[in-house]
Design a protein around this motif. Structure first.
Motif, PDB file in Angstrom:
ATOM      1  N   GLN A   1     100.134 -28.710 -57.092  1.00  0.00           N
ATOM      2  CA  GLN A   1      99.007 -28.668 -58.018  1.00  0.00           C
ATOM      3  C   GLN A   1      99.113 -29.774 -59.055  1.00  0.00           C
ATOM      4  O   GLN A   1      98.110 -30.399 -59.414  1.00  0.00           O
ATOM      5  CB  GLN A   1      98.931 -27.298 -58.679  1.00  0.00           C
ATOM      6  CG  GLN A   1      98.453 -26.197 -57.742  1.00  0.00           C
ATOM      7  CD  GLN A   1      98.463 -24.834 -58.387  1.00  0.00           C
ATOM      8  OE1 GLN A   1      99.217 -24.568 -59.331  1.00  0.00           O
ATOM      9  NE2 GLN A   1      97.644 -23.923 -57.884  1.00  0.00           N
TER      10      GLN A   1
ATOM     11  N   CYS B   1      96.257 -31.945 -57.517  1.00  0.00           N
ATOM     12  CA  CYS B   1      95.059 -31.239 -57.982  1.00  0.00           C
ATOM     13  C   CYS B   1      94.652 -31.639 -59.400  1.00  0.00           C
ATOM     14  O   CYS B   1      93.477 -31.546 -59.758  1.00  0.00           O
ATOM     15  CB  CYS B   1      95.286 -29.719 -57.942  1.00  0.00           C
ATOM     16  SG  CYS B   1      95.700 -29.101 -56.296  1.00  0.00           S
ATOM     17  N   LYS B   2      95.604 -32.042 -60.211  1.00  0.00           N
ATOM     18  CA  LYS B   2      95.309 -32.368 -61.603  1.00  0.00           C
ATOM     19  C   LYS B   2      94.397 -33.584 -61.685  1.00  0.00           C
ATOM     20  O   LYS B   2      94.702 -34.648 -61.144  1.00  0.00           O
ATOM     21  CB  LYS B   2      96.614 -32.631 -62.360  1.00  0.00           C
ATOM     22  CG  LYS B   2      96.452 -32.672 -63.862  1.00  0.00           C
ATOM     23  CD  LYS B   2      97.806 -32.739 -64.544  1.00  0.00           C
ATOM     24  CE  LYS B   2      97.648 -32.718 -66.059  1.00  0.00           C
ATOM     25  NZ  LYS B   2      98.974 -32.764 -66.731  1.00  0.00           N
TER      26      LYS B   2
ATOM     27  N   GLN C   1      92.817 -26.203 -58.115  1.00  0.00           N
ATOM     28  CA  GLN C   1      94.048 -25.415 -58.028  1.00  0.00           C
ATOM     29  C   GLN C   1      93.925 -24.311 -56.984  1.00  0.00           C
ATOM     30  O   GLN C   1      94.895 -23.982 -56.282  1.00  0.00           O
ATOM     31  CB  GLN C   1      94.372 -24.809 -59.390  1.00  0.00           C
ATOM     32  CG  GLN C   1      94.814 -25.829 -60.426  1.00  0.00           C
ATOM     33  CD  GLN C   1      95.000 -25.214 -61.797  1.00  0.00           C
ATOM     34  OE1 GLN C   1      94.939 -23.996 -61.951  1.00  0.00           O
ATOM     35  NE2 GLN C   1      95.216 -26.060 -62.796  1.00  0.00           N
TER      36      GLN C   1
END
Length: 304
Positions: free
Chosen positions: A50, A54-55, A66
């Protein structure tokens, strides 16, 4: 208590774009997870993925991004548990690239406007998804996925339990193979038929045996071998989904019946270790090993 509601949405360019972004992210998470495993012998954790992938992911709300990683690692954990228990015949870990994937929103990205439109945020600088919502209550969690023909919204809403007292009856349940459940209460008994499930299991075995035989006749890794392997995975996956759907419907129907009969306590036989303790010969042993106790669950696919 939470209630799940569904709403058909058709197909739009915006939903296609969101599903593609989610699919791209799934593919990225899966690709790099297995590259770490293959090259370094290291399994990335969900938190690491993540943070790394994902950030700040463009095109999706941060929590939606997320949630994609959550889904990948949920699937991975489920596979690892089945692998460790030896009950993963025909199942593979989540490794394939996906062109489309479901989009999920949590409460901070969901807002029900005064005009009855559900606003689903897709991150700063991106247009939100706007959906005419027939309920006057704001959902706590929303998912949009492909149902095979169009996009479908699935949401969870919190509902107040009614004030009725719980039932006082006690029901005993014997889990079986021919009858999925034999239920006994103080004044009546009934069974949940399992013949349809047995039929699906037999179909699953026949398909596997037939395709395994054809695959064994081809050169490993050849084009025909790969085509048959894909056909096997596709057909077995279809049957597994039918089994999951059937079990879900049967268990839901059983719970509804118990509720209607005012049953407040359920006692179920302990089947722990039954598969390890049997020894009736190869043919008879196959039946308990296909027994579907402790199973449930459904999923969605992609718009291809």
């Amino acid at each position: 208590m939470y209630l799940t509601r569904k709403l058909k949405l058709g197909r739009t360019d915006q939903l296609d774009a969101l599903a593609r972004r989610a699919g791209d992210l799934w593919s990225t998470v899966a690709k790099w997870h297995w590259r770490f495993v293959d090259r370094q012998g290291y399994w990335l954790s969900k938190g690491q993925s993540q943070t790394m992938y994902c950030k700040g992911y463009e095109g999706l709300h941060s929590q939606s991004a997320q949630a994609v990683a959550d889904s990948f690692y949920d699937s991975l954990q489920s596979w690892r548990k089945k692998r460790d228990s030896g009950n993963y015949e025909g199942l593979r870990p989540p490794y394939k690239q996906k062109r489309y994937f479901k989009i999920q929103w949590k409460s901070s990205a969901i807002r029900l406007r005064d005009d009855g439109v559900l606003r689903l945020s897709n991150g700063r600088g991106n247009d939100p998804a706007l959906i005419n919502w027939p309920s006057g209550q704001e959902p706590k969690r929303v998912e949009i996925g492909w149902d095979g023909d169009q996009y479908e919204l699935r949401c969870q809403q919190k509902v107040e339990e009614d004030g009725e007292p719980k039932g006082s009856k006690t029901a005993g349940i014997d889990v079986g193979e021919i009858h999925l459940a034999a239920v006994y209460t103080e004044d009546e008994s009934w069974t949940v038929n399992g013949r349809e499930l047995r039929s699906l299991r037999r179909q699953q075995n026949r398909t596997k045996k037939k395709l395994d035989s054809k695959i064994d006749q081809k050169e490993y890794g050849s084009r025909k071998w790969k085509r048959l392997a894909r056909a096997k995975d596709r057909q077995l996956r279809k049957t597994r989904n039918q089994i999951k759907d059937l079990l879900h419907k049967q268990s839901t129907r059983l719970l509804k019946t118990l509720h209607e009969r005012r049953v407040g306590t359920v006692v179920v036989g302990d089947l722990t270790g039954i598969r390890e303790s049997i020894g009736y010969g190869s043919k008879a042993n196959q039946r308990p090993h296909q027994w579907a106790y402790s199973k449930s669950g459904p999923t969605a696919s992609s718009p291809e």
